[in-house]
Design an enzyme around this catalytic site. Structure first.
Site, mmCIF file in Angstrom:
data_model
loop_
_atom_site.group_PDB
_atom_site.id
_atom_site.type_symbol
_atom_site.label_atom_id
_atom_site.label_comp_id
_atom_site.label_asym_id
_atom_site.label_seq_id
_atom_site.Cartn_x
_atom_site.Cartn_y
_atom_site.Cartn_z
ATOM 1 N N ARG A 1 0.854 -1.202 0.000
ATOM 2 C CA ARG A 1 0.000 0.000 0.000
ATOM 3 C C ARG A 1 0.887 1.248 0.000
ATOM 4 N NH1 ARG A 1 -3.403 -3.447 3.112
ATOM 5 N NH2 ARG A 1 -2.279 -3.106 5.047
ATOM 6 N N PHE B 1 -10.188 -6.499 -6.996
ATOM 7 C CA PHE B 1 -10.325 -7.265 -5.740
ATOM 8 C C PHE B 1 -10.013 -6.319 -4.573
ATOM 9 C CE2 PHE B 1 -8.708 -10.020 -9.138
ATOM 10 C CZ PHE B 1 -9.696 -10.988 -9.224
ATOM 11 N N ASP C 1 -14.923 -5.197 -6.610
ATOM 12 C CA ASP C 1 -14.983 -6.381 -5.743
ATOM 13 C C ASP C 1 -16.385 -6.964 -5.847
ATOM 14 O OD1 ASP C 1 -13.023 -7.389 -3.202
ATOM 15 O OD2 ASP C 1 -15.116 -8.080 -3.153
ATOM 16 N N SER C 2 -16.456 -8.297 -5.740
ATOM 17 C CA SER C 2 -17.770 -8.942 -5.871
ATOM 18 C C SER C 2 -18.559 -8.914 -4.570
ATOM 19 C CB SER C 2 -17.585 -10.387 -6.350
ATOM 20 O OG SER C 2 -16.717 -11.064 -5.476
ATOM 21 N N ASP D 1 -5.026 -7.952 -6.806
ATOM 22 C CA ASP D 1 -4.726 -8.702 -5.573
ATOM 23 C C ASP D 1 -5.861 -9.683 -5.298
ATOM 24 O OD1 ASP D 1 -3.614 -9.545 -3.191
ATOM 25 O OD2 ASP D 1 -4.475 -7.897 -2.037
ATOM 26 N N CYS E 1 -1.491 -15.006 -3.708
ATOM 27 C CA CYS E 1 -1.281 -15.464 -2.321
ATOM 28 C C CYS E 1 -1.484 -16.966 -2.229
ATOM 29 C CB CYS E 1 -2.194 -14.707 -1.355
ATOM 30 S SG CYS E 1 -3.940 -14.937 -1.697
HETATM 31 N N1 SAH Z 1 -6.713 -6.331 -2.158
HETATM 32 C C1 SAH Z 1 -7.445 -6.488 -0.929
HETATM 33 C C2 SAH Z 1 -7.557 -7.913 -0.512
HETATM 34 C C3 SAH Z 1 -8.215 -8.786 -1.552
HETATM 35 S S1 SAH Z 1 -8.974 -10.196 -0.887
HETATM 36 C C4 SAH Z 1 -6.790 -5.645 0.171
HETATM 37 O O1 SAH Z 1 -5.683 -5.164 -0.058
HETATM 38 O O2 SAH Z 1 -7.380 -5.466 1.222
HETATM 39 C C5 SAH Z 1 -9.821 -10.809 -2.241
HETATM 40 C C6 SAH Z 1 -11.105 -10.072 -2.565
HETATM 41 O O3 SAH Z 1 -11.540 -10.544 -3.816
HETATM 42 C C7 SAH Z 1 -12.258 -10.266 -1.603
HETATM 43 O O4 SAH Z 1 -12.685 -9.034 -1.125
HETATM 44 C C8 SAH Z 1 -13.350 -10.954 -2.434
HETATM 45 O O5 SAH Z 1 -14.648 -10.461 -2.133
HETATM 46 C C9 SAH Z 1 -12.958 -10.568 -3.823
HETATM 47 N N2 SAH Z 1 -13.315 -11.465 -4.918
HETATM 48 C C10 SAH Z 1 -13.178 -12.793 -4.988
HETATM 49 N N3 SAH Z 1 -13.496 -13.242 -6.219
HETATM 50 C C11 SAH Z 1 -13.849 -12.161 -6.952
HETATM 51 C C12 SAH Z 1 -14.255 -11.956 -8.309
HETATM 52 N N4 SAH Z 1 -14.334 -12.967 -9.161
HETATM 53 N N5 SAH Z 1 -14.504 -10.703 -8.709
HETATM 54 C C13 SAH Z 1 -14.402 -9.659 -7.857
HETATM 55 N N6 SAH Z 1 -14.010 -9.789 -6.574
HETATM 56 C C14 SAH Z 1 -13.735 -11.029 -6.130
#
Ligand code: SAH
Length: 419
Positions: free
Chosen positions: A212, A236, A258-259, A323, A363
């Site tokens: 970040r 994400f 984000d979904s 991410d 990850c």
């Molecule tokens: N980048 C974030 C952490 C990501 S965690 C941070 O720094 O805080 C992964 C995220 O992806 C979750 O919030 C989950 O809701 C989302 N997610 C999972 N599959 C997804 C998809 N196909 N499309 C959009 N979001 C998705």
């Protein structure tokens, strides 16, 4: 010492312990003497009965014993465990000057296999994932509270992981008060709401702190180079960690996807918390404290589809963060995960301006750094882009990797610059 139970290994199975890898797999065990209880101290010995390590016995686990120490002279008692906690906390002291969210104990890396402890302000959030940790729970919690002066301990152990170890379920308040619905943490110049009860992991992606920060540094660099504030795409986004960092650093526009509707809602309130966006329902003009005119776009959508849509719309970005969640939880899922990683990286690279940057992560422990780079390279070729690797990224210093336990290194990322 002869009263201590022993785990005797099959011939040849001492090799990984000799390299100080801290796990003894059930398949390596020839015999167990002394009928150790769950979590009890055992001496691990090779087939010649030579000492290899002190360990905690996990009778129901595939990892039958987790090592405390490879030094026969160590006495593994309460004092020893307390000293491990104190050392782990001391190791993070400096970090606590810049943030109120820190991982204090990271399992094997801190010599406490199966224990994770994150600190969020006055709250400690635990994950207890091994019999050896359960057996000493009170001593460990006492030491944690004493060395941090925190009185509140909330447990977020993973029920599935505990079930796999045949450990009775824990969870919830272990000490002190229950956490508030949302707790405010600060990290460098940003603040975030965190849901300790239901949020991912223990509530926040503490491990991405340095990245970040890097986003915050890249935004002015890109602005200086391209004579315009960068447009940022944060895929994400969860609760908006990268989005807020980019906005605070002066991004022109930040599009986040984000979904999860809950995650997006909390991300939006994080924008408000940082005075970057007016509270919901109020027009931007009525927010006199607003810092800058950053244009936020919060999209509750599937990233795979959204990347295609953004391309159709002809959208372009100077900085993109990818991410995603863990696409592969084991070796069998690697191939499918590789296709998913390639898909999103291809989609992102097609939206990236020349001279722009892509920060891309995995990850999945099962996808190693080499494979990840190959996947991303394949995506870049298909996208018709040339990229430099500007940096290799990982988790912050409070998530150290033990040299002898590479499995601990799960988060890997690449910072790419499109030429
Ligand atoms: N980048 C974030 C952490 C990501 S965690 C941070 O720094 O805080 C992964 C995220 O992806 C979750 O919030 C989950 O809701 C989302 N997610 C999972 N599959 C997804 C998809 N196909 N499309 C959009 N979001 C998705």
């Amino acid at each position: 010492m002869s009263a201590i139970a022993a785990v005797l290994l099959k011939p040849g199975k001492e090799r990984s312990l000799a390299r100080r890898h801290p796990w003894v797999y059930a398949s390596a065990v020839a015999d167990v003497s002394g009928a150790p209880a769950s979590g009890a101290l055992v001496a691990v010995r090779d087939s010649q009965r030579r000492f290899l390590a002190w360990a905690a016995y996990s009778p129901a686990s595939m990892i039958r014993a987790r090592c405390w120490s490879f030094d026969e002279h160590d006495r593994i008692d309460s004092d020893w465990l307390v000293s491990r906690i104190e050392a782990a906390v001391a190791r993070r002291e400096e970090l606590q000057q810049v943030t109120t969210a820190v991982r204090l104990v990271f399992g094997e890396a801190d010599g406490l296999p199966g224990l994770v402890v994150d600190r969020y302000g006055d709250f400690l959030v635990t994950q207890l994932h091994a019999a050896g940790i359960d057996a000493h729970r009170q001593v460990l919690l006492d030491a944690l509270c004493r060395s941090t002066a925190c009185e509140n301990v909330f447990d977020r152990s993973d029920p599935a992981l505990r079930a796999r170890e045949h450990l009775a379920q824990v969870g919830g308040v272990l000490r002190g008060a229950a956490p508030p619905k949302h707790l405010c943490i600060s990290e460098h110049d940003a603040r975030y709401w965190v849901d300790l009860r239901h949020g991912h992991k223990t509530g926040f992606y503490i491990d991405q702190r340095d990245n970040r920060r890097l986003v915050g540094n890249l935004v002015p660099q890109l602005r200086a180079r391209q004579a315009r504030a960068p447009r940022v795409l944060n895929c994400f986004c969860y609760t908006g960690g990268f989005a807020i960092a980019a906005a605070l650093a002066g991004a022109q526009a930040v599009t986040s996807v984000d979904s999860s509707a809950d995650a997006v809602e909390l991300a939006r309130s994080n924008a408000t918390l940082n005075a970057l966006e007016p509270p919901a329902g109020r027009a931007a003009a009525s927010a006199p404290g607003a810092l800058s005119a950053v244009q936020f776009d919060w999209l509750c959508a599937d990233v795979f589809e959204q990347l295609r849509m953004l391309r159709t719309e002809g959208r372009r970005f100077e900085l993109i963060v990818l991410d995603p969640p863990k696409f592969a939880t084991n070796q069998h899922q690697v191939e499918r995960a590789a296709r998913a990683y390639k898909d999103i990286n291809l989609g992102a690279l097609r939206l990236l301006e020349r001279g722009g940057m892509l920060m891309t992560f995995s990850c999945s422990g099962a996808v190693n750094a080499d494979l990840f780079q190959k996947i991303v390279a394949g995506a870049a070729v298909d996208a018709g882009t040339d990229c430099f690797v500007r940096a290799r990224l990982g988790a912050g210093a409070d998530h150290p990797t033990l040299l002898t336990h590479p499995e601990g290194e799960y988060l890997k990322g690449l910072l790419l610059e499109r030429t």
